[in-house]
Motif scaffolding. Sequence first.
Motif, PDB file in Angstrom:
ATOM      1  N   TYR A   1      60.880 -71.820  26.187  1.00 22.49           N
ATOM      2  CA  TYR A   1      59.742 -71.667  24.974  1.00 22.49           C
ATOM      3  C   TYR A   1      58.389 -71.056  25.983  1.00 22.49           C
ATOM      4  O   TYR A   1      57.992 -72.058  27.403  1.00 22.49           O
ATOM      5  CB  TYR A   1      59.605 -73.088  24.431  1.00 22.49           C
ATOM      6  CG  TYR A   1      59.363 -73.953  24.908  1.00 22.49           C
ATOM      7  CD1 TYR A   1      60.703 -74.752  25.727  1.00 22.49           C
ATOM      8  CD2 TYR A   1      58.032 -74.217  24.794  1.00 22.49           C
ATOM      9  CE1 TYR A   1      59.708 -76.151  26.406  1.00 22.49           C
ATOM     10  CE2 TYR A   1      58.048 -75.707  25.831  1.00 22.49           C
ATOM     11  CZ  TYR A   1      58.745 -76.829  26.205  1.00 22.49           C
ATOM     12  OH  TYR A   1      58.879 -77.920  26.797  1.00 22.49           O
ATOM     13  N   LEU A   2      57.727 -70.853  24.837  1.00 21.07           N
ATOM     14  CA  LEU A   2      56.200 -71.137  26.250  1.00 21.07           C
ATOM     15  C   LEU A   2      55.393 -72.687  26.358  1.00 21.07           C
ATOM     16  O   LEU A   2      55.169 -72.698  25.710  1.00 21.07           O
ATOM     17  CB  LEU A   2      54.999 -70.451  25.072  1.00 21.07           C
ATOM     18  CG  LEU A   2      53.237 -70.496  26.069  1.00 21.07           C
ATOM     19  CD1 LEU A   2      53.309 -69.546  26.867  1.00 21.07           C
ATOM     20  CD2 LEU A   2      52.364 -69.481  24.631  1.00 21.07           C
ATOM     21  N   GLY A   3      55.160 -73.153  27.615  1.00 26.45           N
ATOM     22  CA  GLY A   3      55.005 -73.728  27.838  1.00 26.45           C
ATOM     23  C   GLY A   3      53.804 -74.176  28.109  1.00 26.45           C
ATOM     24  O   GLY A   3      53.174 -74.109  27.719  1.00 26.45           O
ATOM     25  N   PRO A   4      52.916 -75.293  28.606  1.00 24.11           N
ATOM     26  CA  PRO A   4      53.983 -77.103  29.077  1.00 24.11           C
ATOM     27  C   PRO A   4      54.931 -77.712  27.545  1.00 24.11           C
ATOM     28  O   PRO A   4      54.100 -77.125  26.869  1.00 24.11           O
ATOM     29  CB  PRO A   4      53.315 -77.957  30.210  1.00 24.11           C
ATOM     30  CG  PRO A   4      51.820 -77.248  29.506  1.00 24.11           C
ATOM     31  CD  PRO A   4      51.915 -75.501  29.235  1.00 24.11           C
ATOM     32  N   PRO A   5      55.736 -78.677  27.618  1.00 25.79           N
ATOM     33  CA  PRO A   5      55.691 -79.513  26.583  1.00 25.79           C
ATOM     34  C   PRO A   5      54.755 -80.091  25.578  1.00 25.79           C
ATOM     35  O   PRO A   5      53.239 -80.019  26.280  1.00 25.79           O
ATOM     36  CB  PRO A   5      55.990 -80.310  26.765  1.00 25.79           C
ATOM     37  CG  PRO A   5      56.420 -80.641  28.064  1.00 25.79           C
ATOM     38  CD  PRO A   5      55.817 -79.215  28.880  1.00 25.79           C
ATOM     39  N   GLY A   6      54.308 -79.869  23.950  1.00 26.58           N
ATOM     40  CA  GLY A   6      53.419 -80.030  23.480  1.00 26.58           C
ATOM     41  C   GLY A   6      52.995 -78.921  23.136  1.00 26.58           C
ATOM     42  O   GLY A   6      51.445 -78.939  22.107  1.00 26.58           O
ATOM     43  N   THR A   7      53.081 -77.572  23.012  1.00 27.06           N
ATOM     44  CA  THR A   7      52.822 -76.226  22.798  1.00 27.06           C
ATOM     45  C   THR A   7      53.244 -76.200  21.140  1.00 27.06           C
ATOM     46  O   THR A   7      54.135 -76.522  20.747  1.00 27.06           O
ATOM     47  CB  THR A   7      53.075 -75.004  23.004  1.00 27.06           C
ATOM     48  OG1 THR A   7      54.572 -75.070  23.238  1.00 27.06           O
ATOM     49  CG2 THR A   7      53.003 -74.864  23.974  1.00 27.06           C
ATOM     50  N   PHE A   8      52.640 -75.069  20.394  1.00 24.45           N
ATOM     51  CA  PHE A   8      53.295 -75.361  18.757  1.00 24.45           C
ATOM     52  C   PHE A   8      54.398 -74.232  19.310  1.00 24.45           C
ATOM     53  O   PHE A   8      55.140 -74.262  18.065  1.00 24.45           O
ATOM     54  CB  PHE A   8      51.865 -74.003  18.343  1.00 24.45           C
ATOM     55  CG  PHE A   8      50.983 -74.317  17.962  1.00 24.45           C
ATOM     56  CD1 PHE A   8      50.884 -75.674  17.046  1.00 24.45           C
ATOM     57  CD2 PHE A   8      49.665 -74.369  18.660  1.00 24.45           C
ATOM     58  CE1 PHE A   8      49.471 -76.154  16.152  1.00 24.45           C
ATOM     59  CE2 PHE A   8      48.217 -75.367  18.549  1.00 24.45           C
ATOM     60  CZ  PHE A   8      48.549 -75.834  17.237  1.00 24.45           C
ATOM     61  N   THR A   9      53.990 -73.826  20.264  1.00 22.05           N
ATOM     62  CA  THR A   9      55.591 -72.776  19.997  1.00 22.05           C
ATOM     63  C   THR A   9      57.034 -73.611  20.783  1.00 22.05           C
ATOM     64  O   THR A   9      58.002 -73.221  19.532  1.00 22.05           O
ATOM     65  CB  THR A   9      55.568 -71.747  22.194  1.00 22.05           C
ATOM     66  OG1 THR A   9      54.425 -70.756  21.440  1.00 22.05           O
ATOM     67  CG2 THR A   9      56.992 -70.641  22.204  1.00 22.05           C
ATOM     68  N   GLU A  10      56.663 -74.957  21.578  1.00 18.30           N
ATOM     69  CA  GLU A  10      57.637 -76.255  21.445  1.00 18.30           C
ATOM     70  C   GLU A  10      58.113 -76.276  20.189  1.00 18.30           C
ATOM     71  O   GLU A  10      59.606 -76.158  19.913  1.00 18.30           O
ATOM     72  CB  GLU A  10      57.256 -77.035  22.647  1.00 18.30           C
ATOM     73  CG  GLU A  10      58.451 -77.904  22.433  1.00 18.30           C
ATOM     74  CD  GLU A  10      58.229 -79.554  22.821  1.00 18.30           C
ATOM     75  OE1 GLU A  10      56.770 -79.570  23.634  1.00 18.30           O
ATOM     76  OE2 GLU A  10      59.087 -80.027  23.895  1.00 18.30           O
ATOM     77  N   GLN A  11      57.165 -76.636  18.695  1.00 18.32           N
ATOM     78  CA  GLN A  11      57.516 -76.807  17.911  1.00 18.32           C
ATOM     79  C   GLN A  11      58.547 -76.211  17.042  1.00 18.32           C
ATOM     80  O   GLN A  11      59.231 -76.519  16.259  1.00 18.32           O
ATOM     81  CB  GLN A  11      56.111 -77.497  17.347  1.00 18.32           C
ATOM     82  CG  GLN A  11      55.680 -78.804  17.370  1.00 18.32           C
ATOM     83  CD  GLN A  11      54.595 -78.649  16.346  1.00 18.32           C
ATOM     84  OE1 GLN A  11      53.363 -78.445  16.565  1.00 18.32           O
ATOM     85  NE2 GLN A  11      54.635 -79.156  15.302  1.00 18.32           N
ATOM     86  N   ALA A  12      57.738 -74.917  17.182  1.00 21.73           N
ATOM     87  CA  ALA A  12      58.252 -73.516  16.117  1.00 21.73           C
ATOM     88  C   ALA A  12      59.776 -73.470  17.032  1.00 21.73           C
ATOM     89  O   ALA A  12      61.186 -73.331  16.652  1.00 21.73           O
ATOM     90  CB  ALA A  12      57.970 -72.237  16.550  1.00 21.73           C
ATOM     91  N   THR A  13      60.072 -73.876  18.502  1.00 22.86           N
ATOM     92  CA  THR A  13      61.510 -73.589  19.038  1.00 22.86           C
ATOM     93  C   THR A  13      62.907 -74.651  18.220  1.00 22.86           C
ATOM     94  O   THR A  13      63.570 -74.379  18.906  1.00 22.86           O
ATOM     95  CB  THR A  13      61.020 -73.398  20.664  1.00 22.86           C
ATOM     96  OG1 THR A  13      59.895 -72.031  20.998  1.00 22.86           O
ATOM     97  CG2 THR A  13      62.188 -72.939  21.168  1.00 22.86           C
TER      98      THR A  13
END
Length: 307
Positions: free
Chosen positions: A6-18
Motif C-alpha cells: 500500500y502507499l505508505g508509510p503507516p497512517g495513510t488513507f490508502t492503508e485504511q482502504a487496503t
Amino acid sequence: MPDIAYLGPPGTFTEQATRTLTEGFDAALVPYDTVPLALAAVRSGDVLAAGVPVENSVEGAVPATMDALVTGEPLVAVGEAMLPVRFDVLARPGTELDKIGTVASHPHALAQVRGWLEANLPGADAIATKSTAAAAAAVRAGEFDAAISAPVALEHYPELDRLVEGVADVPDALTRFALVRRPGVLPDPTGADRTSVAAVITDEVGALSELLSELSLRGINLSRIESRPTKDRLGEYRFFLDFDGHVADARVGDALTALRRRCSEVRFLGSYPKADRSPASVRPSASEQAFQESAQWLEDVRAGRLA
Ligand SMILES: O=C(O)C(=O)C[C@]1(C(=O)O)C=C[C@@H](O)C=C1
C-alpha cells in the motif's frame, strides 16, 4: 501469509482502504513510498496485490496510479473501496497555528484544503510529500511545521499534537481506492460490478463519440471517463473508462469486443464489485436473456433452421 502493498508509510488513507479491501483475508500489509513502487512489487511477484488510490471526488484522478497501471505488465483491479476524506492538522507540541511557516501533505490532500489554507495559514508554504503520512513523519523529524494528515495518522505519530480537526473544503469528499493484482481468476459477477478499461483511439473524426456509442447502444452506464496523454505523441490520448457491469455479462463482453476492433489499444483493467454495491440497471434489450435469445436466433438462421 501473502504480503499486500500500500502507499505508505503507516497512517495513510490508502492503508485504511487496503485494510478494508483485505478484511477477512490473512495478509500482511507492507508500506511502499509511492504508487508506482507498490505496483512494481505486484508485477515482480514480491507482493500478491496492492491497494492504491484511484480518484477523489474533489480533485479527480490520481495520475500516478493511472500512468503506473498502463505502463508495464498488465494488472487488474479485483476490488474497490470508498473512504470519506477529512484531514487533521498535526504539529509538534507547542506549535502555534499562527507561527506555522511550512505545511506539508500529499498534493491531492493539499488541493482538498486549499481554501482552508488560504483562510487560516495564508503565510505558510505548502510542501508536497509522497503521502499524508509521509508529511506527518517529516513533521515529527522537524522538517516542516505542520502536516495535513488522515485522522488515523495520530495513532502512528503519537509524538504529534492535533492542532485542528476535520479540515475539508468540501465536507463530504470521498476517495476511491482499488486492490490491484496480476491477471488471474476474476472476481465472480455480483450484479453490482464495475469494469475498467484503458483505450487508445485512432486520430479520426468521431472516434471518441463512436467509442462511447458502443457502450450506450448496449445500455451500459459509463461512470468515469478520463484521458491521459500516451506520452508517445503530442495529441494522442489514452481514455480511462469505468462502467457498470462485469466482463462476464453479455452486454459488456459484446461492447469490449467492439472497443477492441475500434481502438488501436485496449487494456482490460478489471471487473470487480462496486464499493457501494448498487446494482446495475439493465434495460430489457441488453439483458442476459435478450443476448442469449438473439445469439440462438442467429445460430438457427445460420444453420438453416429459421428464416
Ligand atoms: O496520502 C494518503 O494518505 C493517501 O492515501 C493518498 C491520497 C490520494 O492519493 O488522493 C488518498 C486520499 C486523499 O484523497 C489524499 C491522499
